[in-house]
Design an enzyme around this catalytic site. Structure first.
Site, PDB file in Angstrom:
ATOM      1  N   LYS A  45       2.639  11.162  -3.820  1.00 28.84           N
ATOM      2  CA  LYS A  45       1.568  10.469  -4.535  1.00 28.84           C
ATOM      3  C   LYS A  45       0.587  11.458  -5.175  1.00 28.84           C
ATOM      4  O   LYS A  45      -0.103  11.146  -6.130  1.00 28.84           O
ATOM      5  CB  LYS A  45       0.846   9.572  -3.526  1.00 28.84           C
ATOM      6  CG  LYS A  45      -0.192   8.661  -4.107  1.00 28.84           C
ATOM      7  CD  LYS A  45      -0.678   7.708  -3.032  1.00 28.84           C
ATOM      8  CE  LYS A  45      -1.828   6.856  -3.492  1.00 28.84           C
ATOM      9  NZ  LYS A  45      -2.249   5.940  -2.423  1.00 28.84           N
ATOM     10  N   GLU A  73      -7.222   0.500  -4.560  1.00 29.79           N
ATOM     11  CA  GLU A  73      -7.232   0.442  -3.090  1.00 29.79           C
ATOM     12  C   GLU A  73      -8.560  -0.068  -2.524  1.00 29.79           C
ATOM     13  O   GLU A  73      -8.554  -0.938  -1.648  1.00 29.79           O
ATOM     14  CB  GLU A  73      -6.880   1.815  -2.505  1.00 29.79           C
ATOM     15  CG  GLU A  73      -5.400   2.113  -2.642  1.00 29.79           C
ATOM     16  CD  GLU A  73      -5.046   3.576  -2.533  1.00 29.79           C
ATOM     17  OE1 GLU A  73      -5.922   4.387  -2.161  1.00 29.79           O
ATOM     18  OE2 GLU A  73      -3.896   3.920  -2.830  1.00 29.79           O
ATOM     19  N   ASP A  97       0.883  -1.167   0.000  1.00 28.01           N
ATOM     20  CA  ASP A  97       0.000   0.000   0.000  1.00 28.01           C
ATOM     21  C   ASP A  97       0.917   1.212   0.000  1.00 28.01           C
ATOM     22  O   ASP A  97       1.516   1.547   1.020  1.00 28.01           O
ATOM     23  CB  ASP A  97      -0.884  -0.047   1.257  1.00 28.01           C
ATOM     24  CG  ASP A  97      -1.627   1.271   1.495  1.00 28.01           C
ATOM     25  OD1 ASP A  97      -1.643   2.124   0.591  1.00 28.01           O
ATOM     26  OD2 ASP A  97      -2.199   1.427   2.604  1.00 28.01           O
ATOM     27  N   ASP A 112     -12.515   5.680   3.193  1.00 29.55           N
ATOM     28  CA  ASP A 112     -11.069   5.709   3.449  1.00 29.55           C
ATOM     29  C   ASP A 112     -10.644   7.112   3.891  1.00 29.55           C
ATOM     30  O   ASP A 112     -10.517   8.017   3.072  1.00 29.55           O
ATOM     31  CB  ASP A 112     -10.352   5.289   2.150  1.00 29.55           C
ATOM     32  CG  ASP A 112      -8.836   5.264   2.293  1.00 29.55           C
ATOM     33  OD1 ASP A 112      -8.319   5.715   3.323  1.00 29.55           O
ATOM     34  OD2 ASP A 112      -8.175   4.797   1.348  1.00 29.55           O
TER      35      ASP A 112
END
Ligand code: AMP
Length: 562
Positions: A71, A172, A8, A196
């Site tokens: 990211k 994800e 991850d 999330d």
């Protein structure tokens, strides 16, 4: 074949997992016992690279050379709205590469987000190798469901730079659903929501699961909302208190701010399960008379809730919008899965329950669940687990430009891969000698707001009146998201094809150059006295030597912030 690890690669933290001897996914701990590694990379003035917690600790004292949130930049153009927003906020410089990609400038050196992510991946890989006692070369890496092909490919490229063959990129929310076992429960189609809330971003995904096939129905979120906002609120309050009491502004004291940030986060984490927490910061700073300020305060959960009510209010609209996009009523969602450390906060869980009318599932560890799902998927890929098939889908619409800027859809998003689509065209003018077909990806009706993938030109068409010559266009996207396009004139069979591999912004040559440079840097660091290359997690690299080692084609334009 070496085993495949699940990674991850998060905006705030990263985590790695593998299947254990019993075939169960399990996360791996670094030498310090931590199972998540901050996705932070820092370059000291003396030229050492630090990754993870050590880099994060430098976030205040060495802010301009400490990168977080890479990211948010990977596979992105510098002029994209949210990149500009991040550039205004980030304490390090974000610059434009020659192709317009968002890069970072550290100590005068341009660095691609792929290279930064590679530092994190290398650290993660090392955790796996030390824990397993064997070399690791293959990984499943997760990305947000809304990542486009360029962002996915850039993530693969980061893996390659880190010496990892990224065997599959996994969404994800799909990973989270896999870890929760959502693909196994019951028969028929089930709707699940993956909520999330991480350190810096909030993502909501609505998915359907049927026979091991995950389909993303809608995604939404807030890329500027996460657990760090909760910490910051407490921090700001304490800064004000210290000022009121001592007339000292500690925001100008990097070390005090760094300690304060850590203390506030720890107190918040403790308060997700405890009634009270203490923030104790002895010798935080000196007051106007030079006497030490020893800050101490006992706080409870209500204290933080009182400071962060508006942050909670920002969770609901993206969920409602995603439900609308997926044309679902909240009660049609059977299960809500929690992902991201901040989803542990009781008030956040209460909001989730209010929106979806049911208690969220808490069976898994929200910090680790995505990596666990990636490991489960790695098990399926390597044949260690005979679980349900998991099929990948296209993340965005793919189609062609018609007229000036209109988009004609050929492969709708969420099509299962591999996919093939055909379309017939006729010439629009007399004696038209060629057709030029431009391919686009995105979720819009206007190609000027979409990403151009490439173009195929078919020339030497037979002469004839408008509409008399017909051309068939076939688009194929394979499971690796490699797109092939063939245009064929139907009467004589003349055809032209192109294969479009997703590009993450770096060419294969640039990637190989980065790998070679890294090798030289590592060799150079190894030739230094032992103490000089000590950097904690990631292996020491002296960037002061880079200029001797690099010749970079085209230095990114440092025209200020993006
Ligand atoms: P992630 O990006 O998923 O690693 O989430 C990191 C965020 O979760 C950080 O803001 C952490 O402070 C927060 N977090 C982790 N554990 C807890 C907890 N027990 N209670 C509240 N927030 C937490």
């Amino acid at each position: 074949m070496s085993r495949i690890i699940g990674i991850d690669l998060g905006t705030t933290n990263s985590c790695v997992a593998v299947l254990d001897d019993k075939g169960q996914p399990t996360t791996l701990a670094a030498a310090d016992g931590e199972r998540t590694i901050p996705s932070w990379v820092s370059w000291s003035v003396s030229g050492q690279v630090a990754v993870g917690a050590r880099a994060r600790r430098q976030g205040v004292t060495n802010a301009s050379a400490t990168v977080f949130g890479a990211k948010r930049l990977i596979g992105r153009k510098v002029n994209a709205d949210d990149v500009s927003w991040f550039a205004r906020l980030a304490p390090f410089r974000i610059v434009a590469a020659p192709n317009g990609d968002a890069w970072v400038r550290i100590h005068g050196q341009p660095i691609s987000p792929q290279e930064i992510a590679a530092h994190v991946l290398r650290a993660v890989r090392r955790v796996a190798e030390e824990s397993l006692g064997e070399a690791v070369t293959r990984a499943v890496v997760t990305v947000p469901a809304y990542f486009d092909d360029a962002q996915r490919q850039a993530t693969r490229d980061a893996g390659q730079i880190a010496g990892l063959d990224v065997v599959r990129i996994l969404n994800e929310p799909t990973a989270a659903a896999l870890a929760y076992g959502a693909h196994r429960v019951g028969e028929g189609r089930r709707i699940i929501a993956v909520f999330d809330l991480g350190g810096g971003t909030f993502d909501i995904s609505l998915m359907s699961v049927e026979n091991g096939i995950f389909e993303v129905l809608a995604t939404g979120g807030d890329s500027a909302l996460g657990g760090e906002d909760w910490d910051r609120r407490v921090q700001e309050r304490i800064v004000d208190e210290v000022f009121d009491q001592h007339r000292i502004d500690i925001t100008s004291i990097p070390m005090a701010m760094s300690r304060l940030r850590e203390a506030c986060e720890n107190a918040k984490k403790a308060l997700s399960t405890e009634d009270h927490a203490k923030i104790a910061l002895p010798f935080l700073a000196n007051d106007q008379h030079g006497a030490p300020i020893n800050y101490e305060k006992r706080i409870d959960r209500e204290y933080i809730e009182g400071l962060t009510k508006d942050l909670l209010d920002r969770l609901e609209p993206p969920c409602r919008r995603a439900l609308e996009d997926a044309k679902l009523a909240p009660n049609e969602v059977e299960e809500v899965l929690l992902v991201g450390g901040m989803s542990r906060w009781p008030a956040v869980q209460a909001v989730v329950e209010r929106i979806f009318g049911k208690k969220p599932s808490k069976g898994a560890n929200p910090d680790e669940v995505v990596a666990l799902g990636a490991a489960a998927y790695a098990g399926i890929l390597s044949g260690d687990s005979d679980d349900a098939a998991l099929l990948d889908v296209t993340p965005h619409d793919v189609g062609i430009r018609v007229g000036d800027s209109q988009f004609a859809l050929m492969v709708p998003r969420n099509s299962m891969l591999p996919v093939r689509a055909k379309r017939l065209f006729a010439t629009t003018t007399e004696n038209q000698r060629f057709v030029s077909i431009e391919l686009y990806q995105g979720d819009d009706q206007d190609v000027s707001r979409m990403r151009k993938l490439g173009q195929v030109v078919l020339d030497d068409l037979p002469a004839g009146p408008a509409g008399s010559v017909r051309v068939e266009l076939v688009i194929t996207i394979d499971v690796e998201s490699i797109l092939s396009v063939t245009a064929r004139e139907l009467r004589f069979g003349r055809e032209a094809s192109v294969t479009i591999r997703p590009s993450g912004g770096l060419s294969q040559r640039e990637i190989v150059e980065i790998i070679q440079r890294r090798r030289l840097e590592t060799q150079f660091a190894a030739s230094l006295p032992p103490s000089a290359d000590e950097d904690g997690v990631a292996g020491g690299v002296r960037v002061t030597t880079r200029e001797q080692l690099i010749t970079r084609p085209g230095d990114p334009d440092d025209s200020g912030k993006a």
